[in-house]
Design a protein around this motif. Sequence first.
Motif, mmCIF file in Angstrom:
data_model
loop_
_atom_site.group_PDB
_atom_site.id
_atom_site.type_symbol
_atom_site.label_atom_id
_atom_site.label_comp_id
_atom_site.label_asym_id
_atom_site.label_seq_id
_atom_site.Cartn_x
_atom_site.Cartn_y
_atom_site.Cartn_z
ATOM 1 N N GLU A 1 -73.032 -33.421 -22.553
ATOM 2 C CA GLU A 1 -72.620 -32.169 -22.939
ATOM 3 C C GLU A 1 -73.549 -31.596 -23.893
ATOM 4 O OE1 GLU A 1 -68.686 -31.590 -23.496
ATOM 5 O OE2 GLU A 1 -67.830 -32.390 -21.778
ATOM 6 N N LEU A 2 -73.636 -32.369 -25.062
ATOM 7 C CA LEU A 2 -74.570 -32.082 -26.134
ATOM 8 C C LEU A 2 -75.969 -31.901 -25.835
ATOM 9 C CD1 LEU A 2 -74.439 -31.561 -29.184
ATOM 10 C CD2 LEU A 2 -75.218 -33.869 -29.384
ATOM 11 N N ALA A 3 -76.456 -32.663 -24.847
ATOM 12 C CA ALA A 3 -77.715 -32.550 -24.312
ATOM 13 C C ALA A 3 -77.945 -31.075 -23.422
ATOM 14 C CB ALA A 3 -78.026 -33.769 -23.315
ATOM 15 N N ALA B 1 -82.056 -30.680 -34.993
ATOM 16 C CA ALA B 1 -83.417 -31.241 -34.983
ATOM 17 C C ALA B 1 -84.391 -30.477 -33.960
ATOM 18 C CB ALA B 1 -83.203 -32.708 -34.784
ATOM 19 N N CYS B 2 -83.521 -30.130 -32.833
ATOM 20 C CA CYS B 2 -84.498 -29.716 -31.677
ATOM 21 C C CYS B 2 -84.780 -28.083 -32.058
ATOM 22 C CB CYS B 2 -83.542 -29.465 -30.509
ATOM 23 S SG CYS B 2 -83.336 -30.975 -29.648
ATOM 24 N N ALA C 1 -78.590 -28.666 -25.689
ATOM 25 C CA ALA C 1 -79.921 -28.575 -26.270
ATOM 26 C C ALA C 1 -80.690 -28.027 -25.131
ATOM 27 C CB ALA C 1 -80.223 -30.002 -26.472
ATOM 28 N N VAL C 2 -80.378 -28.155 -23.912
ATOM 29 C CA VAL C 2 -81.231 -27.417 -22.951
ATOM 30 C C VAL C 2 -81.102 -25.984 -22.855
ATOM 31 C CG1 VAL C 2 -81.436 -27.227 -20.399
ATOM 32 C CG2 VAL C 2 -81.221 -29.396 -21.429
ATOM 33 N N ALA D 1 -84.476 -33.670 -24.820
ATOM 34 C CA ALA D 1 -83.599 -34.459 -25.673
ATOM 35 C C ALA D 1 -83.370 -35.790 -25.185
ATOM 36 C CB ALA D 1 -82.294 -33.520 -25.718
ATOM 37 N N LEU D 2 -82.963 -36.682 -26.166
ATOM 38 C CA LEU D 2 -82.759 -38.122 -25.638
ATOM 39 C C LEU D 2 -81.053 -38.212 -26.065
ATOM 40 C CD1 LEU D 2 -85.738 -39.993 -27.225
ATOM 41 C CD2 LEU D 2 -85.173 -39.221 -25.083
#
Length: 811
Positions: A82-84, A59-60, A87-88, A74-75
């Motif tokens: 870790e998933l965030a 999605a990102c 995303a970063v 990211a929310l």
Amino acid sequence: MPLLVISEDASYAATVSRLAPASDIREAQTLASGLALLRTRPFDLLLIDLALGGAGLAACEQALALAPTVPIVALCGPADEELALEAVARGAQDYLVRGRIDGPTLGHVVGCARARQGALGALRSSLAEREASELALRESEARFRSHFELQLIGIAITSLEKGWLQVNDRLCQILGYSRDELVRRTWTEITHPDDVAADVAQFNRVVAGEIEDYSMEKRFIRGDGNMIYADISARCVRNSDGTISYFVGLVQDITQRKLAEAALRESEARFRILFEQAPDAIALTDVAGRCIDVNLAFEELTGRSCRSVRGVPLVELGLVAPSDRPLMREMMPAVVTGGPSRPIDLTIIRPDGARRVIEARFFPISVEGGETLIFSLMHDITHRKRAEENLRQSEERLRLANAELSRTMRLKDEFLASMSHELRTPLGTVLGLAEALGEGVYGSLAERQQRAARDIVQSGTHLLNLINDILDLSKIEADRLEITLQPVLVSEICEASLRMVREQALQKQLSVALAMAPAARVVRADPRRLKQILLNLFSNAVKFTPSGGQIGLEVAADVAARLVRFTVWDTGIGIAPEQISRLFQPFVQLDSDLSRQYSGTGLGLALVRRLADLHGGSVSVQSEPGRGSQFTLTLHSAEDELAGLGAPSLDPQQDSQGDPAADATGAHARILVAEDNQLSQEMLRDYLILNGYRVAEAQDGAQAVEYARAHKPDLILMDIQMPGMDGLEAIKRIRAIPELARVPIIALTALAMVGDRERCLEIGASAYLSKPVELKALRTLISELLATPDSPFRGPGHMSEVGPGPRARRS
């Protein structure tokens, strides 16, 4: 400031609205609707939920591709940091954790967005905002550092020039090195040699700008030398000029998962081998009966391939015979709810039309996800069923054959009984009349007439013996001759046998010898049949020994073996060695010359062998031509039963020589003679009258019953085989009359078949004699029965009527 929140969770939009009320906030609950809004209007900030419909990082990435200048936050939930971070690493500006979103944090995020927008209007920036931005950046870096050190996943930051920049503790734990040990090594050194090439190739593609990141499974060599499996993700972070600034690597230990997968694959491989190589047909179906898989044995049994049956219900394959399909439809649901089925027999039809009978069983099995499947096991029993049917038909044929054999045996028994009666009845009359003549019943005889009467008795007795031998041999062959084994005194049997043969020996001027060992005192035998054996051997000795010779009997005991041996010897013509093997066969004389010179049927020795076998003994022979023969009968000793043993009870009909004169007890008694044969009746009547008895006569059973009821005789002679009512029925009816319950009844029969004596005694006969009846034996038996305490005889004048019975007496 326009903000777009893309999340299925409405709480994110509510929180942002509350903490940033001045912002223009729009929300979308799906990625598709969010991207559609992004296309229609500009936004200063995108907040994307990483749990959105499972899209996550994708999605990102799609939002960045659509609006690369719009900052993305990211929310995530507390467990998804870790998933965030990933995303970063892939381009998100920052991330917010649900439950930790507050005013300063959101302000920082919004500030960063505004700062980014400030690149379009730097004049609107102020020192306060820059300080706030720097503060928020420091806080973000602090948060990143704390997340970096969380021991959930291994993280490494490296550069092309400096190598390792940062590693977290979790990565050190996974790889089994301290931080200092790890940074002194390269990725290649700790990578399994077989996986180096694939890792380097992917890394070079990132360096070349072909891709920005990659993920792969690879193996590491830990510091302790053990190998582990890891799932790695690597992404490059580029400078503003597009050059690579550094790499972020994420490492997750998947060793246990890989080992479990390997064990599962090994188990599945073993199951597949067992499944395919099983000798019985196997089908795996769903609960609706649709085929999922079948093995090779199923294909061979049914003639249908796995591809052709997959997805098709077993019942609809045309596999099961129509008559068995209802049972199959009932069985499947019952298995799902009730467990394994009982074995059932089904007929299946192959594509070529051939039929097979199978034994089928169905088992429910639960698989991952809670689904239930049906495991069907089928065993081909066609040959067994065919064999069972053949066996059933064979048993039926055997039953019919046995029934026919029983019928044949019954007819044979009836024939033998009839022949016995037809032969013995006239023969009994001949012998009885000859004996009566010899005793002067019909007047005194001259010497020559006496000699003729004796010759008649001798010849008749010889004929009777032949008839007895034939009947006995027939009974033995039919396994219907019964013997009663009991302790028997050897001396009594030997003396009685010699008495019966001594007259024949004297007529041929043969000397007779008897020698008995003291230890040979008692044997286990049927006394009547033992005498029959010895008489047959003696008769042969007399027949084949010339005048002036010798015959004898020697009895020896083998105490250790508990055996007694009877040896009948003679000085006769002897037997050639080559003839001995044929000696005990029925109807065999040794040669035609002997057949002409010596009379006989060849049954005597065959009967001796059979009777010896029935006693559990044996018979053997030693002979030399011209020097005589020795026949040895071996029986079991009964020495331990000698105590209290008296003289054996011998059948008076079989040993009449030497009988004492008839006792006069019972003189003047009234005797009823029930006999349908006129000559036999007259012979018995005349003999009894001569001996002082009064006689009444009846021609059948009915007359006998009526006369006995009316006149109550002192004794009854009852012939068994008579027209109309036979003797057995007559005896039963007489015994049913209370006044006649104690009257002695002697059963007379010419049948002489197995069980005759027992049947007569069971229905109430006092004694039993088979025809031809020896008159002396009959006279003795009558005297004994009339002298017993139970006899109703009370002397002369007991009966009110004297004279002929139902039929006029002949003079």
